[in-house]
Design a protein around this motif. Structure first.
Motif, PDB file in Angstrom:
ATOM      1  N   VAL A   1      -1.636   8.888  13.036  1.00 47.81           N
ATOM      2  CA  VAL A   1      -1.587   7.502  12.562  1.00 47.81           C
ATOM      3  C   VAL A   1      -0.133   7.046  12.488  1.00 47.81           C
ATOM      4  CG1 VAL A   1      -2.175   5.933  10.684  1.00 47.81           C
ATOM      5  CG2 VAL A   1      -3.707   7.853  11.243  1.00 47.81           C
ATOM      6  N   ASN A   2       0.127   5.842  12.955  1.00 50.86           N
ATOM      7  CA  ASN A   2       1.465   5.261  12.826  1.00 50.86           C
ATOM      8  C   ASN A   2       1.348   3.773  12.553  1.00 50.86           C
ATOM      9  OD1 ASN A   2       1.711   3.758  15.565  1.00 50.86           O
ATOM     10  ND2 ASN A   2       1.012   5.823  16.128  1.00 50.86           N
TER      11      ASN A   2
ATOM     12  N   LEU B   1       0.837  -1.191   0.000  1.00 46.18           N
ATOM     13  CA  LEU B   1       0.000   0.000   0.000  1.00 46.18           C
ATOM     14  C   LEU B   1       0.874   1.244   0.000  1.00 46.18           C
ATOM     15  CD1 LEU B   1      -2.877  -0.627   2.584  1.00 46.18           C
ATOM     16  CD2 LEU B   1      -2.963  -0.796   0.098  1.00 46.18           C
ATOM     17  N   GLN B   2       0.431   2.264  -0.723  1.00 47.51           N
ATOM     18  CA  GLN B   2       1.076   3.549  -0.569  1.00 47.51           C
ATOM     19  C   GLN B   2       0.720   4.097   0.809  1.00 47.51           C
ATOM     20  OE1 GLN B   2      -0.256   5.794  -4.095  1.00 47.51           O
ATOM     21  NE2 GLN B   2       1.843   5.588  -4.880  1.00 47.51           N
ATOM     22  N   ILE B   3       1.590   4.924   1.351  1.00 47.62           N
ATOM     23  CA  ILE B   3       1.372   5.434   2.706  1.00 47.62           C
ATOM     24  C   ILE B   3       0.053   6.199   2.791  1.00 47.62           C
ATOM     25  CG2 ILE B   3       2.265   6.999   4.483  1.00 47.62           C
ATOM     26  CD1 ILE B   3       5.081   6.298   3.546  1.00 47.62           C
ATOM     27  N   ARG B   4      -0.275   6.935   1.762  1.00 51.81           N
ATOM     28  CA  ARG B   4      -1.526   7.700   1.746  1.00 51.81           C
ATOM     29  C   ARG B   4      -2.726   6.792   1.945  1.00 51.81           C
ATOM     30  NH1 ARG B   4      -2.202  10.330  -3.796  1.00 51.81           N
ATOM     31  NH2 ARG B   4      -2.438   8.112  -4.295  1.00 51.81           N
ATOM     32  N   ASP B   5      -2.694   5.600   1.370  1.00 50.76           N
ATOM     33  CA  ASP B   5      -3.801   4.656   1.523  1.00 50.76           C
ATOM     34  C   ASP B   5      -3.722   3.913   2.857  1.00 50.76           C
ATOM     35  OD1 ASP B   5      -4.729   5.323  -1.046  1.00 50.76           O
ATOM     36  OD2 ASP B   5      -3.354   3.874  -1.967  1.00 50.76           O
TER      37      ASP B   5
ATOM     38  N   ILE C   1      -6.908   1.734   9.477  1.00 47.95           N
ATOM     39  CA  ILE C   1      -6.678   1.628  10.916  1.00 47.95           C
ATOM     40  C   ILE C   1      -7.005   0.220  11.409  1.00 47.95           C
ATOM     41  CG2 ILE C   1      -7.230   2.596  13.182  1.00 47.95           C
ATOM     42  CD1 ILE C   1      -5.766   4.481  11.261  1.00 47.95           C
ATOM     43  N   ASN C   2      -6.118  -0.311  12.245  1.00 47.90           N
ATOM     44  CA  ASN C   2      -6.241  -1.638  12.867  1.00 47.90           C
ATOM     45  C   ASN C   2      -6.124  -2.775  11.858  1.00 47.90           C
ATOM     46  OD1 ASN C   2      -6.590  -0.612  15.492  1.00 47.90           O
ATOM     47  ND2 ASN C   2      -8.777  -0.298  15.129  1.00 47.90           N
ATOM     48  N   GLN C   3      -5.607  -2.488  10.680  1.00 52.47           N
ATOM     49  CA  GLN C   3      -5.393  -3.527   9.669  1.00 52.47           C
ATOM     50  C   GLN C   3      -3.897  -3.789   9.481  1.00 52.47           C
ATOM     51  OE1 GLN C   3      -7.630  -3.135   5.979  1.00 52.47           O
ATOM     52  NE2 GLN C   3      -9.069  -1.732   6.980  1.00 52.47           N
TER      53      GLN C   3
END
Length: 463
Positions: A95-96, A10-14, A19-21
């Motif tokens: 988000v991290n 995944l690109q970081i933007r996506d 979240i939680n995946q």
């Protein structure tokens, strides 16, 4: 996430919307935080990565491992990391990505200048896939023309640091060395002068516990000093034990680096920085505009007639001293230390931070001649300079009374006194900036290399 999903990056933007995946990411490392121990038995470090979809500000990745050796050991900021099965989380609204040692994996590749597609470090759960090289190549091509946008107010100059505070600094690494067993120090510089400090030690301490001339236990070799800039403070940065494995290779002499949260401390009137577990090191390209700005300001300073006088004595130093050599340009103490001629004369603006002997009754020998060792400093260095015989007579205006000498000494060394002229107990000394002439010479008759000393001459203390 199944095996087939392991091939999907995944690109970081996506990813920040997942979240939680569990996701797979690949990005360039622009920031590295020093390893820290968790409250349990694990270790963790924080990276910040970017890609073409999210070049600013990037996303943090928290990596947990059972030992420090299992954490990523980044060869160079700007390198590429491939992350598999990391979990996207939110913390304080940001988000991290979280690397779990039980199921996540990583692989590290050289950055934009890399020539192959073999990771130089990978975790135990990493499995190579044929398509990995495609993603690494794409990221390298994008990095070739990428520049990090730092923001205008995100760093301090060395002239702006404050004791006990953490600072973001952009500095050029001049040298790295092991100062004693397992203790390392980096010497960094940005062309500006660190603030002068109050001297907390008492005058009488100079007899048994003299002020040190440098932070490191032993002075650097003179041939190494000659490679350093002679204008601007060279900050000593201490690297905590255990972190040298993760830091030293990121600090290359001649390269600029950005430190985030470096702790600024003072020891015996000397500045030093400390890389703590909260410090991060950030990537900088050679043509970064901050670097260009620092270098331009430094070059402009060198072009000025008074560019070598300390920043902190503008518009001019105190009128406490007069010198005979008004026609001679000012130089720094580092200029004095690195001058190729041993027998030479200089004019500097300095602070006198200590005297030995400290009692004015002992300034003269039993023969009645002045014999004093002064410790002088400017933003570039600290040295001992001696006052002998007729130079002492000129400096103090001949044989003065004890009261007159005490008054002159107190002014010169910045001793705080009350209205009655008595010293204020436990007050920090704040020596003024004064002009002085310095002569360098060999101590012994054979002119042996390495016995260079310094003497004050042609200078008069004005009462």
């Amino acid at each position: 996430m199944g095996e087939r999903d392991d091939y999907k990056f995944l690109q970081i933007r996506d990813a920040i919307a997942s979240i939680n995946q569990k996701v797979n990411l690949i990005g360039a490392i622009i920031e590295f935080g020093l390893p820290k121990k968790t409250r349990g038995t694990d270790w963790f470090c924080t990276l910040k990565i970017i890609d073409e979809s999210y070049p600013k500000p990037g996303i943090s990745v928290n990596i947990f491992a059972s030992s420090m050796e299992n954490l990523p050991r980044i060869s160079s900021l700007g390198d590429i990391i491939q992350l598999s099965r990391v979990v996207m989380k939110t913390h304080h609204g940001e988000v991290n990505a979280v690397f779990n040692k039980a199921f996540s994996s990583f692989a590290l590749y050289e950055g934009k200048n890399g020539g192959d597609f073999v990771p130089y470090q990978c975790s135990t759960r990493y499995h190579h896939r044929d398509r990995d090289s495609k993603f690494v190549l794409g990221l390298r091509k994008w990095l070739a023309d990428f520049q990090v946008d730092e923001g205008p107010n995100s760093f301090l100059f060395l002239r702006e640091i404050k004791e006990g505070e953490r600072a973001n600094l952009v500095c050029k690494v001049l040298h790295i060395c092991e100062i004693c067993e397992h203790e390392w120090m980096a010497f960094v510089w940005d062309g500006t002068d660190s603030p002068p400090l109050g001297i907390e030690t008492k005058l009488e301490n100079e007899t048994d516990n003299p002020l040190p001339l440098q932070v490191e236990p032993k002075p650097l070799p003179r041939d190494l000093l000659c490679t350093f800039p002679t204008v601007g403070t060279i900050l000593r940065v201490i690297i905590d034990k255990g972190n040298e494995k993760h830091v030293l290779h990121l600090l290359t002499a001649g390269k600029w680096v950005r430190f985030l949260n470096i702790l600024c401390e003072v020891h015996e009137g000397l500045w030093h920085g400390v890389l703590t577990p909260f410090t991060k090191i950030r990537y900088m390209s050679d043509d970064n505009r901050l670097i260009v700005g620092c270098q331009r300001s430094y070059n402009e300073r060198l072009s000025l007639e008074l560019g070598r006088i300390p920043y902190w004595c503008f518009p001019w130093c105190s009128q406490l001293t007069e010198v005979d050599y008004d026609h001679v340009p000012f130089v720094t103490i580092m200029d004095v230390l690195t001058c190729s001629q041993v027998t030479a004369k200089f004019k500097c603006i300095v602070r006198v931070v200590a005297a030995l002997p400290w009692r004015v009754e002992d300034f003269c020998s039993h023969l009645g001649t002045y014999m004093i060792r002064l410790t002088i400093e400017d933003p570039t260095a600290r040295i001992h300079a001696f006052l002998f015989d007729e130079d002492g007579d000129k400096f103090f205006g001949g044989r003065s009374s004890i009261d007159a000498l005490t008054r002159k000494r107190n002014k010169l060394l910045g001793v705080a006194v009350n209205d009655d002229g008595k010293e204020i107990e436990d007050a920090a000394r704040k020596p003024p900036w004064v002009q002085c002439c310095i002569k360098s010479y060999y101590l012994d008759k054979n002119n042996t290399w390495g016995t260079r000393h310094y003497r004050i001459f042609g200078t008069k203390l004005v009462d």
